[in-house]
Design a protein around this motif. Sequence first.
Motif, PDB file in Angstrom:
ATOM      1  N   ALA A  42       9.570  42.754   8.889  1.00  0.00           N
ATOM      2  CA  ALA A  42       8.674  42.065   9.825  1.00  0.00           C
ATOM      3  C   ALA A  42       8.456  42.863  11.102  1.00  0.00           C
ATOM      4  N   PHE A  43       9.465  43.656  11.516  1.00  0.00           N
ATOM      5  CA  PHE A  43       9.372  44.324  12.812  1.00  0.00           C
ATOM      6  C   PHE A  43       9.400  45.852  12.713  1.00  0.00           C
ATOM      7  N   ALA A  44       9.454  46.377  11.496  1.00  0.00           N
ATOM      8  CA  ALA A  44       9.473  47.832  11.325  1.00  0.00           C
ATOM      9  C   ALA A  44       8.205  48.466  11.907  1.00  0.00           C
ATOM     10  N   PRO A  45       8.325  49.641  12.512  1.00  0.00           N
ATOM     11  CA  PRO A  45       9.528  50.479  12.616  1.00  0.00           C
ATOM     12  C   PRO A  45      10.435  50.128  13.788  1.00  0.00           C
ATOM     13  N   ALA A  46      10.114  49.052  14.532  1.00  0.00           N
ATOM     14  CA  ALA A  46      10.996  48.639  15.631  1.00  0.00           C
ATOM     15  C   ALA A  46      12.258  47.991  15.054  1.00  0.00           C
ATOM     16  N   PRO A  47      13.331  47.940  15.820  1.00  0.00           N
ATOM     17  CA  PRO A  47      14.548  47.269  15.329  1.00  0.00           C
ATOM     18  C   PRO A  47      14.369  45.757  15.296  1.00  0.00           C
ATOM     19  N   VAL A  48      15.199  45.085  14.520  1.00  0.00           N
ATOM     20  CA  VAL A  48      15.167  43.621  14.466  1.00  0.00           C
ATOM     21  C   VAL A  48      15.556  43.066  15.838  1.00  0.00           C
ATOM     22  N   PRO A  49      14.715  42.199  16.439  1.00  0.00           N
ATOM     23  CA  PRO A  49      15.000  41.728  17.801  1.00  0.00           C
ATOM     24  C   PRO A  49      15.967  40.552  17.853  1.00  0.00           C
ATOM     25  N   PHE A  50      16.781  40.377  16.823  1.00  0.00           N
ATOM     26  CA  PHE A  50      17.748  39.276  16.780  1.00  0.00           C
ATOM     27  C   PHE A  50      19.133  39.833  16.499  1.00  0.00           C
ATOM     28  N   SER A  51      20.149  39.123  16.948  1.00  0.00           N
ATOM     29  CA  SER A  51      21.513  39.445  16.532  1.00  0.00           C
ATOM     30  C   SER A  51      21.871  38.598  15.312  1.00  0.00           C
TER      31      SER A  51
END
Length: 316
Positions: A66-75
């Motif tokens: 869903a967020f590639a190539p950015a990192p997942v914005p959740f822990s």
Amino acid sequence: MTTAATVSEAAGDSGDAGPYALSHLDALESEAVHIFREVAGEFERPVVLFSSGKDSIVMLHLALKAFAPAPVPFSLLHVDTGHNFPEVLEYRDRTVAAHGLRLHVASVQDYIDRGVLKERPDGTRNPLQTVPLTEKIQSERFDAVFGGGRRDEEKARAKERVFSLRDEFSQWDPRRQRPELWQLYNGRHAPGEHVRVFPLSNWTELDVWQYIAREHIELPEIYFAHEREVFQRAGMWLTAGEWGGPKESETVEKRQVRYRTVGDMSCTGAVDSDATTLDAVITEIAASRLTERGATRADDKMSEAAMEDRKREGYF
């Protein structure tokens, strides 16, 4: 390993529906990705429940997409009962390190050591997860909590919304749930409340396995047939361990088994199986007439409304 052609046929992807039609798995993936992005846009502190079970592994895979190539914005958040399978904990830690994620752990053992919770006579710790989970949600001020629940698992889950509002005590009240029409989700909540979010609501167990095969997703080895020392209790094959099994009257024997679901060792049963590959697992699941929880989870058999009760208390 399942071939692309085999998975496509099993998922009903005939390729004859035209260039703009989504396959069944593509539609489920698209819906889940939309839900992840919707939560990222609506909430301030989301977290993903991650048990290293196949459903939470698929959830993490979808979040990465869903967020590639950015990192997942959740822990991630794991409720560790203290009786988890070692193979599962190893997979959890390796996955967290591979993707550079932040992991929160709520420990049932810590609560027992402090005298807040007491061991149950049957040694089962799954019902003890509620307090560590809900207190971690409150202390970390999570306002959206992703769960891997699917509607086909159990009747209490079948009536769950994709966005499920929980009060300041994490309790579920059916009178406060909002209608969800045309995939319009309502994330409105008061301070202290949060929303449980279930991106896999419309998936079945077979969908999950077909998607795992299509995406070549790695799983803990306990999901595939292997030899293990087990003993029988209440019609289920349980693994011997420090949690208290087996009793003197129970006999340990070596069998070829695999797990359909992952949970506390004290209440998660294995099934006899010779399915050592994804193809074989998919064939086995397609022919099964038992749900995974009905076949392998003792905690769901404690009462007719066991899952419903835990949902109201804040666990699910």
